[in-house]
Structure formats: structure tokens, C-alpha cells
Design a protein around this motif. Sequence first.
Motif, PDB file in Angstrom:
ATOM      1  N   ARG A  66      16.084  47.765  59.020  1.00 47.83           N
ATOM      2  CA  ARG A  66      15.992  48.288  60.377  1.00 47.83           C
ATOM      3  C   ARG A  66      17.145  49.268  60.661  1.00 47.83           C
ATOM      4  NH1 ARG A  66      14.286  42.878  61.777  1.00 47.83           N
ATOM      5  NH2 ARG A  66      16.430  42.370  62.422  1.00 47.83           N
ATOM      6  N   GLY A  67      18.296  49.016  60.082  1.00 44.61           N
ATOM      7  CA  GLY A  67      19.414  49.945  60.247  1.00 44.61           C
ATOM      8  C   GLY A  67      19.110  51.303  59.644  1.00 44.61           C
ATOM      9  N   SER A  68      18.509  51.295  58.459  1.00 42.68           N
ATOM     10  CA  SER A  68      18.123  52.569  57.821  1.00 42.68           C
ATOM     11  C   SER A  68      17.078  53.289  58.654  1.00 42.68           C
ATOM     12  CB  SER A  68      17.580  52.307  56.413  1.00 42.68           C
ATOM     13  OG  SER A  68      18.571  51.756  55.580  1.00 42.68           O
ATOM     14  N   ALA A  69      16.108  52.527  59.188  1.00 39.81           N
ATOM     15  CA  ALA A  69      15.069  53.140  60.021  1.00 39.81           C
ATOM     16  C   ALA A  69      15.674  53.744  61.286  1.00 39.81           C
ATOM     17  CB  ALA A  69      14.001  52.110  60.375  1.00 39.81           C
ATOM     18  N   PHE A  70      16.680  53.058  61.855  1.00 43.60           N
ATOM     19  CA  PHE A  70      17.346  53.594  63.052  1.00 43.60           C
ATOM     20  C   PHE A  70      18.030  54.920  62.744  1.00 43.60           C
ATOM     21  CE2 PHE A  70      21.173  54.206  65.536  1.00 43.60           C
ATOM     22  CZ  PHE A  70      20.706  54.094  66.837  1.00 43.60           C
ATOM     23  N   MET A  71      18.731  54.979  61.625  1.00 38.63           N
ATOM     24  CA  MET A  71      19.451  56.210  61.271  1.00 38.63           C
ATOM     25  C   MET A  71      18.475  57.354  61.015  1.00 38.63           C
ATOM     26  SD  MET A  71      22.572  55.419  61.569  1.00 38.63           S
ATOM     27  CE  MET A  71      23.276  56.933  60.914  1.00 38.63           C
ATOM     28  N   VAL A  72      17.405  57.084  60.290  1.00 36.53           N
ATOM     29  CA  VAL A  72      16.417  58.129  59.988  1.00 36.53           C
ATOM     30  C   VAL A  72      15.729  58.608  61.265  1.00 36.53           C
ATOM     31  CG1 VAL A  72      14.239  58.612  58.808  1.00 36.53           C
ATOM     32  CG2 VAL A  72      16.050  57.364  57.627  1.00 36.53           C
ATOM     33  N   GLY A  73      15.482  57.708  62.207  1.00 35.17           N
ATOM     34  CA  GLY A  73      14.755  58.080  63.416  1.00 35.17           C
ATOM     35  C   GLY A  73      15.602  58.742  64.473  1.00 35.17           C
ATOM     36  N   ASN A  74      16.932  58.584  64.405  1.00 35.61           N
ATOM     37  CA  ASN A  74      17.783  59.096  65.480  1.00 35.61           C
ATOM     38  C   ASN A  74      18.769  60.175  65.057  1.00 35.61           C
ATOM     39  OD1 ASN A  74      17.352  57.296  68.073  1.00 35.61           O
ATOM     40  ND2 ASN A  74      17.284  55.908  66.313  1.00 35.61           N
ATOM     41  N   PHE A  75      18.845  60.461  63.761  1.00 35.86           N
ATOM     42  CA  PHE A  75      19.795  61.460  63.293  1.00 35.86           C
ATOM     43  C   PHE A  75      19.098  62.460  62.377  1.00 35.86           C
ATOM     44  CE2 PHE A  75      22.435  58.005  64.641  1.00 35.86           C
ATOM     45  CZ  PHE A  75      23.534  58.629  65.214  1.00 35.86           C
ATOM     46  N   TYR A  76      19.470  63.741  62.548  1.00 37.38           N
ATOM     47  CA  TYR A  76      18.817  64.812  61.790  1.00 37.38           C
ATOM     48  C   TYR A  76      18.967  64.572  60.291  1.00 37.38           C
ATOM     49  CZ  TYR A  76      19.095  67.395  66.222  1.00 37.38           C
ATOM     50  OH  TYR A  76      18.978  67.782  67.516  1.00 37.38           O
ATOM     51  N   VAL A  77      17.850  64.641  59.584  1.00 37.51           N
ATOM     52  CA  VAL A  77      17.773  64.597  58.119  1.00 37.51           C
ATOM     53  C   VAL A  77      18.839  63.684  57.518  1.00 37.51           C
ATOM     54  CG1 VAL A  77      16.566  66.753  57.742  1.00 37.51           C
ATOM     55  CG2 VAL A  77      19.003  66.831  58.138  1.00 37.51           C
ATOM     56  N   PHE A  78      18.955  62.483  58.065  1.00 38.62           N
ATOM     57  CA  PHE A  78      19.960  61.536  57.568  1.00 38.62           C
ATOM     58  C   PHE A  78      19.740  61.234  56.096  1.00 38.62           C
ATOM     59  CE2 PHE A  78      20.991  57.060  56.658  1.00 38.62           C
ATOM     60  CZ  PHE A  78      22.366  57.119  56.808  1.00 38.62           C
ATOM     61  N   GLU A  79      18.464  61.083  55.711  1.00 36.55           N
ATOM     62  CA  GLU A  79      18.176  60.730  54.322  1.00 36.55           C
ATOM     63  C   GLU A  79      18.662  61.811  53.352  1.00 36.55           C
ATOM     64  OE1 GLU A  79      14.586  62.794  56.108  1.00 36.55           O
ATOM     65  OE2 GLU A  79      16.106  61.320  56.692  1.00 36.55           O
ATOM     66  N   ARG A  80      18.786  63.053  53.833  1.00 35.04           N
ATOM     67  CA  ARG A  80      19.241  64.138  52.955  1.00 35.04           C
ATOM     68  C   ARG A  80      20.766  64.217  52.888  1.00 35.04           C
ATOM     69  NH1 ARG A  80      16.419  70.016  52.464  1.00 35.04           N
ATOM     70  NH2 ARG A  80      17.806  70.912  50.894  1.00 35.04           N
ATOM     71  N   PHE A  81      21.436  63.816  53.979  1.00 34.36           N
ATOM     72  CA  PHE A  81      22.891  63.959  54.043  1.00 34.36           C
ATOM     73  C   PHE A  81      23.605  62.602  54.016  1.00 34.36           C
ATOM     74  CE2 PHE A  81      21.379  67.966  55.687  1.00 34.36           C
ATOM     75  CZ  PHE A  81      22.260  68.875  55.125  1.00 34.36           C
ATOM     76  N   ASP A  82      22.868  61.531  53.657  1.00 37.24           N
ATOM     77  CA  ASP A  82      23.498  60.219  53.613  1.00 37.24           C
ATOM     78  C   ASP A  82      24.631  60.191  52.591  1.00 37.24           C
ATOM     79  OD1 ASP A  82      23.971  57.534  54.075  1.00 37.24           O
ATOM     80  OD2 ASP A  82      22.521  56.887  52.572  1.00 37.24           O
ATOM     81  N   ARG A  83      24.491  60.975  51.558  1.00 38.83           N
ATOM     82  CA  ARG A  83      25.559  61.057  50.550  1.00 38.83           C
ATOM     83  C   ARG A  83      25.965  62.502  50.379  1.00 38.83           C
ATOM     84  NH1 ARG A  83      25.890  58.012  44.679  1.00 38.83           N
ATOM     85  NH2 ARG A  83      28.062  58.567  44.256  1.00 38.83           N
ATOM     86  N   ARG A  84      27.279  62.726  50.345  1.00 41.65           N
ATOM     87  CA  ARG A  84      27.800  64.097  50.253  1.00 41.65           C
ATOM     88  C   ARG A  84      27.627  64.629  48.858  1.00 41.65           C
ATOM     89  NH1 ARG A  84      33.529  64.062  52.498  1.00 41.65           N
ATOM     90  NH2 ARG A  84      33.897  62.928  50.561  1.00 41.65           N
TER      91      ARG A  84
END
Length: 633
Positions: free
Chosen positions: A615-633
Amino acid sequence: MTEHLHHGEDAATTSAPESQSRKPYLIGITGTRGAGKSVVGGVLQGLGVTVIDTDDLTHELLNGPNPAYHEVLARFGSQLVDEEGGPVDREKLGAVVFADEQSKCDLEAILIPRIKALLLERIEAHASEDIVVVLVPLLHETKSKGAYNEVWCITATEALLIERIMKRDEVDEATARVLLAAQMAQADKVKLSDYVIDNSGDLNQTSAAVEKLYREAVERMRAWRASTAGKSGEGDSGKGDSGKGEGEDGDASEHYRDLLESLAHLGTAEALARMGNVATTRHKRAEAAMRMSVSSSEGDSQGDDASIERELEVTVTMQARNKGATGGPGGCACGCGDTCRVSCACQKDCGCECTKPKPTPQPPQPHPGDGRSGLRSHGWLVLIAFLAFLAFLAFLFVKFPPGGDHGDKSGGNNTSVVVINNPPGCNPCGAGTVVTPFEPPAPPAPSGEGPVKEVPVCVTGRKTLDEEPGYAFRYVANATRPRVATWVESKYDGCTKVSLEGFDATGRIVFHQEYDSHLWMTWQWVVQYHPDGSVQIDRFDGRDRRNTFTGRTIYRYNQHGFVELAERYDGMQRPLFSVRVSRSATGGLESVSVTEFDARTGAVLKQYVEANSARGSAFMVGNFYVFERFDRR
């Protein structure tokens, strides 16, 4: 917006006839970032010259509460100050403005009129001096040359400019070049200036050049003062027994004329800011009114001093509209003819309206008893019969199309297909709905007789472009374009959609844009990589045919390169979320600690922890721009 510049009792004491009879010779000094304007200003101060730096005036406006201060916070967010009433963090403000062209325009619209008003007050305070120097980085950009007697431009070689920017602003070379490119070109500033000082050498060389040009300016100032003495009566005390004759009245009049001229410059800057980009509009109007209350002491016939207060007002009105000559037969300045085009803005504030076709004049009706009343009485019957005849022809046309094989059963392929397309354009003034033209049927299979036309096929997929595609030019900000080294275009959904991405020289993505089938941008996000390792992503909406800033996300990373803190702001730069991410030993997301803010007040609405990793991952993906792309630098 109306500016009120009030001069109180202190101003009254400085508005004596001596100060009113003079005004300083103004020298404006400009140049690009890193040219060395402050160095030249320091040399002139060493010569005893009064130097006013507009950067100092900007800092004064941003250091504490005042109308400009409150407008900046209202537009860009209260997070720019560490405490209520404290100074605006100019580094944070610069990051916002640097990333978005619209933000830059909004900030200039707030600050420039106030800076000019404050500058006018400071110049008036030095009215008794011969020469006053003003350092103005954006002198030519704000069309302010007319306010100065002469303008100096400070220059340096490009390599030296880059080196100075890197050292002063503590940025890398690529960022320094972007900062330099964001300003008016040095060559253009030189063309618009009166005198040029090359600051590429050492301090001794620059000082010698400044001192020489200043001595020449003193001579120009004396000639200017001599030429204006006859107009203002300066120094002529023989006109009138009381010593306050026509000459002094002329001086006061000249003083008020100068104030009105200064107000006109301020009003012009304000109106220009309101007009925006007039090159991309069909019609626009803006107005700015500037007022100033001036108090002075003037002696009367009894020798007593009487306080006189005058109010000066200047109203500047600007208007841009297409000329009627471009409108076609209808004469519409929007560019319309007898019927509207799809892009026509047929609105009342356009100054015209689309002209609907005028009805054909009817012949005069015969008077009863003139021998034609029989035809008149049977007119409707004739019309109905004519329409019935047309309907019958239409039925025959559909049932037995011309060229068709109506009786041949041999299977011959002689059938003709008639395709009727809507004529281009739209109904007058947008009335009704535009109907998409019918698509012609697919061509028959080749029969071996005659050449077969090749039908163009759109190829989906990604391809690297040599340069920026033309359709993207309006949507890529000037501050973003220099950072792009590679352009990648992708077509999908049967080529009805296009995406465009830009990458820098190191392969990092700079922006991502999405376009519809008409190559109008629907949305985009732009990435900034900050020296501290954080990543800033700005979102823009293009659905209203404008590149509208809608919000910002900032990601901060831990020592292993994973996001540990995420912040989200709305289109007014007001905080919405602040999230701290807990990680496992392998970098996986374990939980998120969320703080939600009220966008209007900045108050904390609620705080909670989402301990479920999914659910935490879903929250980040749903509320922050392209989180899945920038989760790691």
C-alpha cells in the motif's frame, strides 16, 4: 493595479526649490551575468559617485513584509521563508523561477514596477548631485533606456563569464551556460547601449577604462546641464523682484514633467507585463495607472511657507489586435471571413464579430390586383412541387448511382463510389458541431491491371532525431532546451499519439512530453538535477493549448541512491505532501510516513504511517510524479 507613491514630511523638506531646480545626470550600467557590473560600480564609488544597485533594491523588497513581499509568497508559496515575516530564501525562489518560464514572467511582473518606484525615490533623494549611476541588469529587457541620459554596457569574454558564474554561484559549467543563455545575448546589449567597457582584463585595466569614460561623462553632463538651463531658467535670478520669477516657476514645472515621465516609464513596464506575449494573441488590451502625491513648500507673497500637495497621475493603455485587412470578405480582425475558421476567436472583445452571410434581397411583392396575384397565391404549391422533384432525383441518384452496374450479373467490378466530404471550415461563429469527413473505403485488391498506388504506412516505435521537431518548439522552455543533447520520438496507438523525450549529454532524462493526433501537447514533465543530488520534477498541462504549470515533486536520496524523502507542491508552489520512506537492507520500500498539508493555509491536516509495503508503494505511485522511474537515482 494602481501604484501609490506617497512622499511625507521628509519628502517635503527635500522638495525645496533648490532640489526641484535640478535633477542628476543619470548613467545606467548594464551587462550579462558575470560581466562585472558591481566591479565597475565599486570603481565609481571610489571616485565619489553615488551608485544605486537595483539588486540591492530587490533584496530590500524580499527581506521583509511589504506589498511585493506578500505577492511573491502568495504566488510562489510560504515555504520560501523560514519564519513568518522573515526574508525570502532567494536560492529557493531562484530554483522555482529558473525551472519555469511562466514563473519568471510572474516574478518580474511583481517586482519590476516596485523596483522602479523605489529607484525613483532614491534618485529623488540625490537630486542635488551632478551624476547618479544606477546598476540595472535587466535595463534593456525592461525597455528602460529612455530613463537614462546614457547607458554603459560591461562585457567580458564568454569563457571568463562562465568561469565567474561557476565561482560566484557555485554551479558546474553546464548550469553556468544555461544561466548565461537565459539572459539577453551580450552582443544585443552592446548594440542597444551607448558606451562599452571591456572587463576581461585585470582590475587596473578596468579601473583605468572606467575613470576615462567617467571623465568624458562629466563633460557630457556639463553640456547637457547648459543646454537645459535655458529651458528651466536655472541660475537666472533676475526675473522678478521677489527672486521667484518665471525661471523658478519653470524649474518647478520641469521637475513635475520629469516625475510624470518617470511615472510613464513605470506604467509602461506594468502594462507590458500585463500584455504578456502579444505575438501569439489575436487581440489583447492592458491598462496601468500610476499616481504620485508630491508635497512641497512654496513661499507666498507675505514670505510665509505654505505646504502644497499635488497629485500626479499617468495612465498607460496598450492594445494589440489583428488588422481588419487580414480578415477576408467578412472584414473580421480575428481573421474570419464570411464563415469562421476553426481557430477563429469570434468574441466581442475582439473588436469585431464574424459576419454571417446576408440574405438575398427579395424582389418587391406585387400589389393585389396587378395581374400577378394568381402566381402569388400559388407560390407555396410551386415550391412544394419543386422540393418533391429534388427528392425524387436524390432517390434515383442513391438507388442507381451513375456508372453503376444495375443489371449485369456477371460479377464485373464497375461500381463507382461517391464520397461526400464536409467542406472545410465551421458554422458561423462556432454555431453547431464540426462533422468529421467520411473516410473513403479501402482500395480494392490489386487485379494486375495498371500500377498500384502505395498507401503510406505510419511506423510505430522509437527513433532518435537529429534536432528538435518543429511541433515541440512552443512547448520546450528556453531554460530547458540547452540541456537537451538527444531527442527521442515515439509513436503508438496506431500513430494517433506521440511522445517526445529529451536527454542530456550524460543520458539523464530532461523532459517527457505527450502529444495527441493533431500534435498538440497534452502534458509534460521537466526534470532538474540539483547539485545536492536531489531531483525536481515539474508537471505542465497542455489540454487548454497552454503550457500551464500544475505542480512540483522533489525527491531526495539516501547514500544508497534510493528516495528517502519526497515533497509535492501544487501549481502555486504550496506544500501538499511530505513523505519519508523507510527502506529495507536491499533498498525495498518498507513503509512511508506521510504528512498532508492544507494548500490554502499551509497547516498540517494529518500525519500517519503506512506500514504495509504494497500500500505504501501504491501511495507513492499514485501521489508523486513518475515515482517508479525516479525511485532510484
